[in-house]
Design an enzyme around this catalytic site. Structure first.
Site, short mmCIF file in Angstrom:
data_model
loop_
_atom_site.label_atom_id
_atom_site.label_comp_id
_atom_site.label_asym_id
_atom_site.label_seq_id
_atom_site.Cartn_x
_atom_site.Cartn_y
_atom_site.Cartn_z
N ASP A 35 -20.11 -23.61 -5.38
CA ASP A 35 -21.54 -23.45 -5.12
C ASP A 35 -22.09 -22.33 -6.00
OD1 ASP A 35 -23.50 -24.28 -2.48
OD2 ASP A 35 -24.09 -22.53 -3.66
N ILE A 36 -23.28 -22.53 -6.51
CA ILE A 36 -23.87 -21.55 -7.44
C ILE A 36 -24.25 -20.26 -6.70
CG2 ILE A 36 -26.31 -22.24 -7.30
CD1 ILE A 36 -26.25 -22.22 -10.43
N ASN A 94 -25.29 -30.76 5.66
CA ASN A 94 -26.70 -30.74 6.06
C ASN A 94 -27.34 -32.08 5.69
OD1 ASN A 94 -26.64 -27.98 6.90
ND2 ASN A 94 -26.72 -27.36 4.75
N GLN A 101 -31.43 -29.79 4.46
CA GLN A 101 -30.76 -30.23 3.24
C GLN A 101 -31.67 -29.97 2.05
OE1 GLN A 101 -29.82 -34.43 3.21
NE2 GLN A 101 -28.55 -34.29 1.38
N HIS A 107 -23.32 -33.91 0.11
CA HIS A 107 -22.32 -32.90 -0.25
C HIS A 107 -21.78 -32.27 1.01
CE1 HIS A 107 -26.36 -31.17 -0.35
NE2 HIS A 107 -25.84 -30.04 0.12
N LEU A 108 -20.50 -31.99 0.98
CA LEU A 108 -19.85 -31.29 2.08
C LEU A 108 -19.56 -29.87 1.59
CD1 LEU A 108 -18.68 -31.84 4.96
CD2 LEU A 108 -16.47 -32.22 3.85
N HIS A 109 -20.16 -28.89 2.28
CA HIS A 109 -19.84 -27.49 1.98
C HIS A 109 -18.49 -27.17 2.62
CE1 HIS A 109 -24.09 -26.10 1.05
NE2 HIS A 109 -24.37 -27.19 1.76
P1 5GP Z 1 -27.92 -27.92 1.09
O1 5GP Z 1 -28.93 -26.96 1.62
O2 5GP Z 1 -28.58 -29.09 0.39
O3 5GP Z 1 -26.89 -28.32 2.09
O4 5GP Z 1 -27.10 -27.11 -0.01
C1 5GP Z 1 -27.31 -27.20 -1.38
C2 5GP Z 1 -26.37 -26.23 -2.04
O5 5GP Z 1 -26.35 -26.49 -3.42
C3 5GP Z 1 -26.76 -24.75 -1.88
O6 5GP Z 1 -25.70 -24.04 -1.27
C4 5GP Z 1 -27.01 -24.29 -3.31
O7 5GP Z 1 -26.58 -22.95 -3.54
C5 5GP Z 1 -26.23 -25.30 -4.13
N1 5GP Z 1 -26.78 -25.54 -5.45
C6 5GP Z 1 -28.08 -25.80 -5.76
N2 5GP Z 1 -28.22 -26.00 -7.08
C7 5GP Z 1 -26.98 -25.86 -7.62
C8 5GP Z 1 -26.48 -25.98 -8.96
O8 5GP Z 1 -27.21 -26.23 -9.92
N3 5GP Z 1 -25.16 -25.79 -9.13
C9 5GP Z 1 -24.31 -25.51 -8.09
N4 5GP Z 1 -23.02 -25.34 -8.37
N5 5GP Z 1 -24.74 -25.41 -6.81
C10 5GP Z 1 -26.06 -25.58 -6.59
#
Ligand code: 5GP
Length: 123
Positions: A35-36, A94, A101, A107-109
């Site tokens: 994750d970034i 999420n 989300q 995606h699975l964190h």
């Molecule tokens: P969500 O809120 O959709 O469950 O989580 C999205 C996740 O994607 C966040 O934790 C965010 O930091 C990560 N993310 C967003 N853009 C990028 C990206 O360009 N590269 C990477 N590696 N992670 C990203």
């Protein structure tokens, strides 16, 4: 139920190679990358390569090969990252507005490396 996939989302762009990522592992159906903005010492995202919006979309419409590959990859990545023992980890998927989300590609964190507190804040 039908889902509409937006191919311009950031993870679709990562899968097309338009944006770099720090890959942990890759299989024919699944990609795992860091994750970034990590929220724990270990914070990776497991994504299917197929165009699925959310966990329920993936679970309803992915092929058995994709689903098996995804979950076997989760097991492998937990082992690779040292999360499979007693210390454990948390997996979060999420979905939609209430799930907060941000990226509309399933995606699975996988988070670990420190105690992660309660599952949800008490409100
Ligand atoms: P969500 O809120 O959709 O469950 O989580 C999205 C996740 O994607 C966040 O934790 C965010 O930091 C990560 N993310 C967003 N853009 C990028 C990206 O360009 N590269 C990477 N590696 N992670 C990203």
């Amino acid at each position: 139920m039908s889902w509409t996939y937006d191919p311009t989302n950031i993870f679709a762009r990562i899968l097309r190679g338009e944006i770099p990522n720090k890959t942990v592992m890759e299989t024919p159906h699944t990609l795992v990358f860091h994750d970034i903005h990590p929220q724990a010492p270990v914070h990776v995202l497991v994504i299917p390569k197929g165009a699925y919006v959310s966990l329920d979309h993936f679970s309803a419409e992915a092929t058995e090969a994709e689903i098996v590959d995804f979950h076997r990859t989760v097991a492998k990545v937990c082992a690779i990252l040292g999360l499979s023992g007693e210390e454990g980890f948390r997996a979060i998927a999420n979905a939609g507005a209430n799930g907060h989300q941000e990226v509309p590609h399933y995606h699975l964190h996988i988070l670990g490396g420190r105690p992660l507190g309660r599952m949800l804040e008490r409100v």
